[in-house]
Design an enzyme around this catalytic site. Sequence first.
Site, PDB file in Angstrom:
ATOM      1  N   GLY A  15       0.779  -1.246   0.092  1.00  0.00           N
ATOM      2  CA  GLY A  15      -0.205   0.208   0.117  1.00  0.00           C
ATOM      3  C   GLY A  15       0.892   1.059  -0.077  1.00  0.00           C
ATOM      4  O   GLY A  15       0.990   2.095   1.125  1.00  0.00           O
ATOM      5  N   ASP A  17      -4.816  -7.184  -5.504  1.00  0.00           N
ATOM      6  CA  ASP A  17      -5.684  -6.545  -4.629  1.00  0.00           C
ATOM      7  C   ASP A  17      -5.588  -7.570  -3.253  1.00  0.00           C
ATOM      8  O   ASP A  17      -5.668  -8.774  -3.295  1.00  0.00           O
ATOM      9  CB  ASP A  17      -7.134  -6.965  -5.136  1.00  0.00           C
ATOM     10  CG  ASP A  17      -8.211  -6.601  -4.240  1.00  0.00           C
ATOM     11  OD1 ASP A  17      -8.198  -6.378  -3.054  1.00  0.00           O
ATOM     12  OD2 ASP A  17      -9.493  -6.709  -4.852  1.00  0.00           O
ATOM     13  N   ASN A  26       1.202  -1.410   5.087  1.00  0.00           N
ATOM     14  CA  ASN A  26       0.638  -0.090   5.358  1.00  0.00           C
ATOM     15  C   ASN A  26      -0.672   0.039   4.713  1.00  0.00           C
ATOM     16  O   ASN A  26      -1.691   0.852   5.413  1.00  0.00           O
ATOM     17  CB  ASN A  26       1.253   1.060   4.637  1.00  0.00           C
ATOM     18  CG  ASN A  26       0.621   2.292   4.673  1.00  0.00           C
ATOM     19  OD1 ASN A  26       0.423   3.200   5.618  1.00  0.00           O
ATOM     20  ND2 ASN A  26       0.408   2.805   3.532  1.00  0.00           N
ATOM     21  N   SER A  48      -3.742   1.937  13.851  1.00  0.00           N
ATOM     22  CA  SER A  48      -4.684   3.263  14.122  1.00  0.00           C
ATOM     23  C   SER A  48      -4.828   3.549  15.648  1.00  0.00           C
ATOM     24  O   SER A  48      -5.143   2.670  16.136  1.00  0.00           O
ATOM     25  CB  SER A  48      -6.064   3.134  13.150  1.00  0.00           C
ATOM     26  OG  SER A  48      -6.363   4.311  13.709  1.00  0.00           O
ATOM     27  N   TYR A  63     -13.749  -0.921  11.109  1.00  0.00           N
ATOM     28  CA  TYR A  63     -12.168  -0.282  11.354  1.00  0.00           C
ATOM     29  C   TYR A  63     -11.380  -0.580  12.405  1.00  0.00           C
ATOM     30  O   TYR A  63     -10.390  -1.016  12.531  1.00  0.00           O
ATOM     31  CB  TYR A  63     -12.316   1.043  10.824  1.00  0.00           C
ATOM     32  CG  TYR A  63     -10.900   1.661  10.716  1.00  0.00           C
ATOM     33  CD1 TYR A  63     -10.331   1.475   9.229  1.00  0.00           C
ATOM     34  CD2 TYR A  63     -10.399   2.442  11.412  1.00  0.00           C
ATOM     35  CE1 TYR A  63      -8.964   2.144   9.026  1.00  0.00           C
ATOM     36  CE2 TYR A  63      -9.213   3.131  11.325  1.00  0.00           C
ATOM     37  CZ  TYR A  63      -8.340   2.910  10.017  1.00  0.00           C
ATOM     38  OH  TYR A  63      -7.404   3.622  10.086  1.00  0.00           O
ATOM     39  N   SER A  64     -12.125  -0.316  13.477  1.00  0.00           N
ATOM     40  CA  SER A  64     -11.574  -0.480  14.770  1.00  0.00           C
ATOM     41  C   SER A  64     -11.180  -2.047  15.058  1.00  0.00           C
ATOM     42  O   SER A  64     -10.199  -2.299  15.762  1.00  0.00           O
ATOM     43  CB  SER A  64     -12.305   0.130  16.074  1.00  0.00           C
ATOM     44  OG  SER A  64     -12.636   1.615  15.952  1.00  0.00           O
ATOM     45  N   ALA A  65     -11.895  -2.809  14.771  1.00  0.00           N
ATOM     46  CA  ALA A  65     -11.802  -4.246  15.085  1.00  0.00           C
ATOM     47  C   ALA A  65     -10.612  -4.635  14.357  1.00  0.00           C
ATOM     48  O   ALA A  65      -9.934  -5.488  14.666  1.00  0.00           O
ATOM     49  CB  ALA A  65     -13.062  -5.134  14.710  1.00  0.00           C
ATOM     50  N   SER A  66     -10.682  -4.080  12.989  1.00  0.00           N
ATOM     51  CA  SER A  66      -9.561  -4.600  12.268  1.00  0.00           C
ATOM     52  C   SER A  66      -7.996  -4.157  12.495  1.00  0.00           C
ATOM     53  O   SER A  66      -7.126  -4.885  12.651  1.00  0.00           O
ATOM     54  CB  SER A  66      -9.527  -4.277  10.840  1.00  0.00           C
ATOM     55  OG  SER A  66      -9.575  -2.940  10.391  1.00  0.00           O
TER      56      SER A  66
HETATM   57  P1  NAD Z   1      -4.746   5.965   1.544  1.00  0.00           P
HETATM   58  O1  NAD Z   1      -6.156   5.848   1.310  1.00  0.00           O
HETATM   59  O2  NAD Z   1      -4.267   7.187   0.988  1.00  0.00           O
HETATM   60  O3  NAD Z   1      -3.959   4.887   1.024  1.00  0.00           O
HETATM   61  C1  NAD Z   1      -4.042   3.475   1.142  1.00  0.00           C
HETATM   62  C2  NAD Z   1      -3.128   2.588   0.468  1.00  0.00           C
HETATM   63  O4  NAD Z   1      -3.738   1.122   0.488  1.00  0.00           O
HETATM   64  C3  NAD Z   1      -2.952   2.843  -1.020  1.00  0.00           C
HETATM   65  O5  NAD Z   1      -1.684   2.821  -1.378  1.00  0.00           O
HETATM   66  C4  NAD Z   1      -3.916   1.800  -1.576  1.00  0.00           C
HETATM   67  O6  NAD Z   1      -3.487   1.335  -3.082  1.00  0.00           O
HETATM   68  C5  NAD Z   1      -3.617   0.779  -0.577  1.00  0.00           C
HETATM   69  N1  NAD Z   1      -4.926  -0.576  -0.746  1.00  0.00           N
HETATM   70  C6  NAD Z   1      -6.120  -0.016  -0.336  1.00  0.00           C
HETATM   71  N2  NAD Z   1      -6.799  -1.065  -0.460  1.00  0.00           N
HETATM   72  C7  NAD Z   1      -6.143  -1.800  -1.007  1.00  0.00           C
HETATM   73  C8  NAD Z   1      -6.398  -3.448  -1.642  1.00  0.00           C
HETATM   74  N3  NAD Z   1      -7.636  -3.665  -1.619  1.00  0.00           N
HETATM   75  N4  NAD Z   1      -5.409  -4.093  -2.157  1.00  0.00           N
HETATM   76  C9  NAD Z   1      -4.109  -3.416  -2.306  1.00  0.00           C
HETATM   77  N5  NAD Z   1      -4.056  -2.239  -1.796  1.00  0.00           N
HETATM   78  C10 NAD Z   1      -4.893  -1.606  -1.292  1.00  0.00           C
HETATM   79  O7  NAD Z   1      -4.542   5.703   2.945  1.00  0.00           O
HETATM   80  P2  NAD Z   1      -3.678   6.668   4.216  1.00  0.00           P
HETATM   81  O8  NAD Z   1      -4.442   7.517   4.874  1.00  0.00           O
HETATM   82  O9  NAD Z   1      -2.366   6.773   3.659  1.00  0.00           O
HETATM   83  O10 NAD Z   1      -3.372   5.463   5.102  1.00  0.00           O
HETATM   84  C11 NAD Z   1      -2.602   4.346   5.152  1.00  0.00           C
HETATM   85  C12 NAD Z   1      -2.694   3.538   6.491  1.00  0.00           C
HETATM   86  O11 NAD Z   1      -2.686   4.335   7.624  1.00  0.00           O
HETATM   87  C13 NAD Z   1      -4.125   2.603   6.549  1.00  0.00           C
HETATM   88  O12 NAD Z   1      -3.697   1.428   6.951  1.00  0.00           O
HETATM   89  C14 NAD Z   1      -4.825   3.211   7.505  1.00  0.00           C
HETATM   90  O13 NAD Z   1      -5.681   2.541   7.858  1.00  0.00           O
HETATM   91  C15 NAD Z   1      -3.850   3.824   8.412  1.00  0.00           C
HETATM   92  N6  NAD Z   1      -4.116   5.252   9.051  1.00  0.00           N
HETATM   93  C16 NAD Z   1      -4.753   6.196   8.500  1.00  0.00           C
HETATM   94  C17 NAD Z   1      -4.881   7.383   9.227  1.00  0.00           C
HETATM   95  C18 NAD Z   1      -4.981   8.723   8.635  1.00  0.00           C
HETATM   96  O14 NAD Z   1      -5.542   9.515   9.233  1.00  0.00           O
HETATM   97  N7  NAD Z   1      -5.032   8.901   7.219  1.00  0.00           N
HETATM   98  C19 NAD Z   1      -4.905   7.278  10.677  1.00  0.00           C
HETATM   99  C20 NAD Z   1      -4.796   5.947  11.214  1.00  0.00           C
HETATM  100  C21 NAD Z   1      -4.270   4.895  10.465  1.00  0.00           C
END
Ligand code: NAD
Length: 241
Positions: free
Chosen positions: A10, A61, A87, A139, A152-155
């Site tokens: 990701g 995916d 990530n 998270s 989401y919290s559970a995951s």
């Molecule tokens: P984002 O949506 O900008 O990026 C998500 C990434 O995951 C992308 O590269 C996407 O291609 C990949 N992805 C999503 N679904 C996919 C799938 N089915 N198969 C393959 N790849 C997939 O998200 P972000 O805000 O940069 O968040 C990154 C991580 O940080 C996530 O795990 C998110 O839960 C976590 N997070 C984010 C925040 C926030 O405030 N942005 C807070 C806490 C945790």
Amino acid sequence: MVLRQAFIIGGSRGIGRATAVKLARLGFNIVFSCRSISREAEETRNAVVAAGAKCEIVTFDLADRDATVKAVEAVIEKSLPDAVIYNAGIARDNLLAFMTHDEWDDVIRVNLDGFYNAVQPFIVPMLSRKSGRIIIVTSASGQAGQAGQVNYSASKAGLIGAMKALAREIGKRNILVNAVAPGVIETDMTSELPKDKIMPMIPLNRFGSPEEVASVIGFLAAEEDMYIHGQVIAVNGGLVI
Ligand code: NAD
């Protein structure tokens, strides 16, 4: 500088992109994954190359177990990464009372099953090599729970449990496993959130940047003098204390 390789699951945008660029600056060549090649993925690759590293993109995916395992095994066959960063993640927010089957299933399949699909193939090769770093992006919602995000919290809480158990399983072989728990970070994922309602809960009174999360991931991945193992490092501006 010794060149190492990092695999970011990701990595096309947001925190994943910032992590790719940070690790490139720290001397890693980068392989990152995303669902499909997009303009965003190309921009990340350009930023990594501009930072002086090689960069390869693999697409799959995470919810598709066979496709994920196949793609990850191909990465391992070319070169076993020194650091693996899990990530990727999605949110499908709703109150549990109204949550649809798809909202529940999609989030668990990508965030939690995706971890098993994408990270499990690395374990045996890393055990044989007797070194490696695994960093999981969880998270604040997984630490404290967030209304409207039961799925989401559970995951994300599940990832914390998985990280802790895995740290106990493989620490002896010099594989360090940790998690980073961001609070509210300025990315596409949070672009629709009501800032005025959330800001009073954050002592630093601002959202975090992807770079502020990436710097902690970079430290956990690259620092040589490292005794941090099985920990959740919060990067949340004080949202959860
Ligand atoms: P984002 O949506 O900008 O990026 C998500 C990434 O995951 C992308 O590269 C996407 O291609 C990949 N992805 C999503 N679904 C996919 C799938 N089915 N198969 C393959 N790849 C997939 O998200 P972000 O805000 O940069 O968040 C990154 C991580 O940080 C996530 O795990 C998110 O839960 C976590 N997070 C984010 C925040 C926030 O405030 N942005 C807070 C806490 C945790």
